[in-house]
Design an enzyme around this catalytic site. Structure first.
Site: not given
Length: 380
Positions: A200, A204, A159, A182
């Site tokens: 959004e 995760h 990505q 991270d």
């Protein structure tokens, strides 16, 4: 993680992404599928799907703990599999939004990103962090709107390569920087950023409190954090079998350790020291046009011809066509093994999100703005 170890891991991840996806970015889903390394893709899909129970009743607490402990592997495997499908079916911004009557899909998506920037009062010259930036869609929109400098943080090398390429295409390479990292250990010093946002993405994280604490640490005193969060609403009943199956499908199809509640999000913000300036569930504003209509393939709610073309992919006919093209390509070796399984799990994701919206038990856009107090002490 020490800088030398982080650099080594970064290099390994980039090498893995190139081995999986090919050394050059392709245009279009089918070109991307043909370019993928069959063996590496198969291992990636097996890694992801091995972390789940077969259904809501068989997805144990041990499964959830395993996913939480290996969240980075889980999310990386998911986006290595799903990114090209996301772009094919949804575009270069991976999020939901509200729709006003007469408003075209992609314009509504941009408005949703502008709303975030305006509520955070992002100004030219500010240093801004995008946590979990995806391929950089919101960052590009907000950079164009505000003139601010934005750093996109993402743990998926594939990505990031796409995000950098798209920034160059839109003449934003001087305003935007994309780094691998991270969000449970953000690679910046305390009190670095004027504004931080997440679209959004923090859903995760293994815990809300863990990722919010890191965001709090790198945010300057007086700075603001704005977020669109995925949450179960107060209508969710964990003893209701239908609700449990919906929540399991949302988690499985979207790479979430589990789906936490709005109350969990607010409590975590307060626990790490934030003051909540604004909170609202944008999925529950009484809109005539549902936020999930494109995902359910409801052509009746389309506003423009372009919307019809976008939504056609999500109809039963569009899904059937995509799945069977993938099946043929996989069978003849032009798409890697695991492609059909990825497409099918994304259909589970879509169906579960729509079901959660219809039942009023799930929101992908619980929105809040939280402030780090001016008097906040610097963490050691």
């Amino acid at each position: 993680m020490k800088r030398s170890e982080y650099s080594r891991k970064h290099a390994e991840d980039i090498a893995y992404a190139k081995a999986l996806h090919g050394s050059q970015l392709k245009k279009g889903l089918w070109s991307n599928l043909r370019s993928k390394n069959n063996d590496v893709y198969s291992v990636t899909s097996n890694t992801y799907f091995s972390m789940w129970g077969k259904d809501a009743n068989n997805d144990t607490e041990e499964n959830e703990k395993d996913r939480a402990s290996r969240y980075s592997t889980l999310v990386n495997a998911y986006y290595n599999l799903a990114t090209d499908f996301y772009e094919y079916g949804w575009g270069k911004s991976f999020h939901f939004c509200r729709f006003y009557p007469g408003e075209e899909f992609h314009l509504a998506m941009k408005r949703h990103e502008y709303f975030l920037a305006l509520k955070l009062d992002i100004q030219p010259g500010m240093k801004v962090l995008d946590v979990g930036c995806g391929v950089g869609g919101p960052a590009r929109a907000i950079a164009h709107l505000t003139g601010a400098s934005i750093i996109g943080l993402n743990n998926n090398a594939y990505q990031l390569e796409k995000a950098r390429d798209y920034a160059v295409q839109e003449d934003l390479s001087k305003q935007l920087e994309f780094i691998k990292g991270d969000f449970m250990a953000i690679p910046f010093d305390d009190n670095t950023f004027d504004r931080i946002y997440a679209v959004e993405a923090t859903c995760h994280a293994p815990t809300f409190e863990g990722v919010y604490a890191e965001i709090y640490r790198v945010l300057k005193p007086g700075g603001k954090f704005g977020c669109y969060e995925w949450c179960m609403t107060e209508n969710y009943d964990p003893t209701n079998q239908k609700h449990k199956e919906i929540a399991h499908g949302i988690a499985l199809g979207n790479s979430l350790p589990d789906v936490r509640s709005i109350a969990d999000s607010l409590e975590a913000l307060k626990n790490v020291g934030f003051q909540i300036e604004l909170q609202m569930d944008l999925a529950n504003q009484g809109d005539r046009i549902t936020w999930y209509y494109p995902l359910e393939g409801d052509l009746r709610q389309c506003q423009t011809l372009r919307d019809v073309l976008t939504t056609l992919v999500m109809t039963k006919w569009g899904r059937f066509t995509t799945t069977n093209i993938c099946r043929v390509l996989e069978k003849i070796g032009l798409a890697p093994k695991g492609t059909v399984q990825t497409q099918e799990v994304l259909e589970v994701a879509g169906d579960s999100v729509v079901a959660g919206g219809r039942e009023g038990i799930f929101t992908p856009m619980f929105f809040f703005v939280a402030v780090k107090p001016e008097t906040a002490a610097t963490n050691a």
